[in-house]
Enzyme design. Structure first.
Site, PDB file in Angstrom:
ATOM      1  N   ALA A 189       0.866  -1.187   0.000  1.00  0.00           N
ATOM      2  CA  ALA A 189       0.000   0.000   0.000  1.00  0.00           C
ATOM      3  C   ALA A 189       0.900   1.234   0.000  1.00  0.00           C
ATOM      4  CB  ALA A 189      -0.888  -0.009   1.232  1.00  0.00           C
TER       5      ALA A 189
ATOM      6  N   GLY B  58       0.520  -5.194   0.929  1.00  0.00           N
ATOM      7  CA  GLY B  58      -0.721  -5.379   0.162  1.00  0.00           C
ATOM      8  C   GLY B  58      -0.490  -6.132  -1.145  1.00  0.00           C
TER       9      GLY B  58
ATOM     10  N   GLU C 298      -0.476  -9.655  -0.247  1.00  0.00           N
ATOM     11  CA  GLU C 298      -1.852 -10.035   0.113  1.00  0.00           C
ATOM     12  C   GLU C 298      -2.719 -10.235  -1.140  1.00  0.00           C
ATOM     13  OE1 GLU C 298      -1.997  -6.662   2.831  1.00  0.00           O
ATOM     14  OE2 GLU C 298      -2.576  -8.031   4.429  1.00  0.00           O
TER      15      GLU C 298
ATOM     16  N   GLU D 236       4.975  -4.889   7.122  1.00  0.00           N
ATOM     17  CA  GLU D 236       4.222  -3.849   7.842  1.00  0.00           C
ATOM     18  C   GLU D 236       4.760  -3.623   9.247  1.00  0.00           C
ATOM     19  OE1 GLU D 236       2.893  -6.345   6.105  1.00  0.00           O
ATOM     20  OE2 GLU D 236       1.184  -5.640   4.911  1.00  0.00           O
TER      21      GLU D 236
HETATM   22  N1  COA Z   1       4.531   3.127  -0.797  1.00  0.00           N
HETATM   23  C1  COA Z   1       4.898   4.296  -1.384  1.00  0.00           C
HETATM   24  N2  COA Z   1       5.976   4.416  -2.175  1.00  0.00           N
HETATM   25  C2  COA Z   1       6.726   3.315  -2.372  1.00  0.00           C
HETATM   26  C3  COA Z   1       6.415   2.071  -1.786  1.00  0.00           C
HETATM   27  C4  COA Z   1       5.255   2.018  -0.966  1.00  0.00           C
HETATM   28  N3  COA Z   1       4.855   0.859  -0.396  1.00  0.00           N
HETATM   29  N4  COA Z   1       7.345   1.174  -2.152  1.00  0.00           N
HETATM   30  C5  COA Z   1       8.207   1.836  -2.959  1.00  0.00           C
HETATM   31  N5  COA Z   1       7.840   3.123  -3.090  1.00  0.00           N
HETATM   32  C6  COA Z   1       8.468   4.179  -3.884  1.00  0.00           C
HETATM   33  C7  COA Z   1       9.738   4.691  -3.232  1.00  0.00           C
HETATM   34  O1  COA Z   1       9.439   5.653  -2.247  1.00  0.00           O
HETATM   35  C8  COA Z   1      10.443   5.282  -4.427  1.00  0.00           C
HETATM   36  O2  COA Z   1       9.849   6.510  -4.767  1.00  0.00           O
HETATM   37  P1  COA Z   1      10.767   7.828  -5.050  1.00  0.00           P
HETATM   38  O3  COA Z   1      11.620   7.405  -6.220  1.00  0.00           O
HETATM   39  O4  COA Z   1       9.777   8.902  -5.361  1.00  0.00           O
HETATM   40  O5  COA Z   1      11.580   8.028  -3.818  1.00  0.00           O
HETATM   41  C9  COA Z   1      10.095   4.309  -5.550  1.00  0.00           C
HETATM   42  O6  COA Z   1       8.915   3.635  -5.123  1.00  0.00           O
HETATM   43  C10 COA Z   1      11.176   3.252  -5.796  1.00  0.00           C
HETATM   44  O7  COA Z   1      11.443   2.610  -4.571  1.00  0.00           O
HETATM   45  P2  COA Z   1      12.923   2.532  -3.938  1.00  0.00           P
HETATM   46  O8  COA Z   1      12.781   2.389  -2.448  1.00  0.00           O
HETATM   47  O9  COA Z   1      13.766   3.644  -4.430  1.00  0.00           O
HETATM   48  O10 COA Z   1      13.424   1.170  -4.586  1.00  0.00           O
HETATM   49  P3  COA Z   1      14.463   0.115  -3.977  1.00  0.00           P
HETATM   50  O11 COA Z   1      14.713  -0.886  -5.041  1.00  0.00           O
HETATM   51  O12 COA Z   1      15.627   0.816  -3.378  1.00  0.00           O
HETATM   52  O13 COA Z   1      13.686  -0.600  -2.767  1.00  0.00           O
HETATM   53  C11 COA Z   1      11.810  -1.731  -1.747  1.00  0.00           C
HETATM   54  C12 COA Z   1      12.571  -1.375  -3.049  1.00  0.00           C
HETATM   55  C13 COA Z   1      10.543  -2.430  -2.168  1.00  0.00           C
HETATM   56  C14 COA Z   1      12.680  -2.638  -0.865  1.00  0.00           C
HETATM   57  C15 COA Z   1      11.478  -0.422  -0.967  1.00  0.00           C
HETATM   58  O14 COA Z   1      10.895   0.514  -1.874  1.00  0.00           O
HETATM   59  C16 COA Z   1      10.527  -0.635   0.168  1.00  0.00           C
HETATM   60  O15 COA Z   1      10.926  -1.089   1.218  1.00  0.00           O
HETATM   61  N6  COA Z   1       9.224  -0.286  -0.030  1.00  0.00           N
HETATM   62  C17 COA Z   1       8.226  -0.388   1.003  1.00  0.00           C
HETATM   63  C18 COA Z   1       7.786  -1.815   1.197  1.00  0.00           C
HETATM   64  C19 COA Z   1       6.720  -1.904   2.302  1.00  0.00           C
HETATM   65  O16 COA Z   1       6.982  -1.627   3.455  1.00  0.00           O
HETATM   66  N7  COA Z   1       5.516  -2.304   1.902  1.00  0.00           N
HETATM   67  C20 COA Z   1       4.410  -2.461   2.797  1.00  0.00           C
HETATM   68  C21 COA Z   1       3.620  -1.215   2.886  1.00  0.00           C
HETATM   69  S1  COA Z   1       2.256  -1.397   3.985  1.00  0.00           S
END
Ligand code: COA
Length: 258
Positions: free
Chosen positions: A65, A110, A113, A133
């Protein structure tokens, strides 16, 4: 209908719903959730669609999400957000046709999920699954704690949701989350091939298998077996049984009508 945050296409009997916020790794914002739910209505009302594929644009399936929106939530709106997502995933799960989650890259929160609410998951070799989460200070809220537990058992589900660690495709396959893994280069092709093979099977039998396994998973064995006898009987309302059996006896491929 025109969508902004998903791409919805129908090609013969196979519909593909692709999450389309690649710059945010397809993070699900309220607009995307609403469009996803709307597209599921389209799938449900289009009898020509026999199989649904879920995919993601760019380098991920869905990274969860959209985290930005959690800052706006209070307890009441948090509950609403949980129920809205859960409703969409029940709608997904209750479609009468097979739904395959075609996961490449991240399927987190999500995204994991949504994949778990599909009938099964095909994964590209580079895929990563997780419920992170816990690192944001809350628990999964779109059925992840429940569907994951039903697949991997209580102990592993707790380990995954408490630590938030990611599984790679092979570990996810060994744990029963992922049905098959394919190389990234041929992934879309393999998923489409599998979808077409499913589309060639009888609709009544496909729905019977799907329903009886879903319903049976939540009831005792005797009730589940009783349901199985009923869905088996229902299959005999379709001409597909005669066609399937005759095709076997005549050493040819069946041409199912339903
Ligand atoms: N919500 C909002 N934005 C998200 C996102 C999320 N769940 N997951 C990734 N993004 C965004 C990042 O903020 C980034 O945006 P920006 O370029 O404007 O800063 C873009 O997507 C690319 O992500 P980035 O973190 O730069 O890629 P990465 O390869 O370094 O890392 C992940 C990838 C998936 C490990 C990392 O993005 C992450 O941990 N995301 C959150 C995962 C999470 O906690 N999900 C559960 C949410 S309830």
């Amino acid at each position: 209908m025109g969508y902004k945050t998903i791409i919805f296409t129908v090609d013969g009997p196979v519909a593909t719903l692709s999450f389309n916020r690649p710059e945010k790794l397809n993070a699900i914002n309220p607009e995307l959730l609403a469009e996803f739910s709307q597209a599921l209505e389209e799938v449900r009302s289009n009898a020509a669609i026999r199989v649904l594929l879920l995919t993601g644009q760019g380098r991920a399936f869905i990274a969860g999400a959209d985290i930005k929106h959690f800052l706006e939530l209070d307890p009441l709106s948090a509950r609403q957000m949980a129920v809205k997502g859960q409703d969409a995933l029940f709608k997904l799960e209750e479609l009468p046709i097979p739904v395959i989650a075609c996961v490449h890259g991240f399927a987190l929160g999500g995204g994991c999920e949504i994949a778990l609410a599909c009938d099964f998951i095909y994964a590209a070799k580079n895929s990563k699954f997780g419920q992170p989460e816990i690192n944001l200070g809350f628990n999964p809220c779109w059925g992840g704690s429940q569907r994951l537990t039903r697949i991997v058992g209580k102990s592993l589900a707790k380990e995954l949701c408490l630590t938030g660690r990611f599984l790679d495709a092979e570990e996810a396959r060994v744990l029963g989350l992922v049905a098959q893994i394919f190389p990234e280069a041929t992934f879309q092709e393999e998923c489409r091939r599998a979808a077409l093979a499913l589309a060639a099977k009888g609709r009544v039998a496909l729905e019977s298998v799907k329903r009886v396994i879903d319903w049976g998973a939540d009831v005792d064995l005797r009730t589940g077996c009783a349901l199985e006898a009923e869905t088996f009987a229902l299959c005999f309302t379709s001409p597909d049984v005669k066609e399937g059996v005759n095709a076997f006896l005549e050493k040819r491929q069946p041409r199912f009508q339903s």
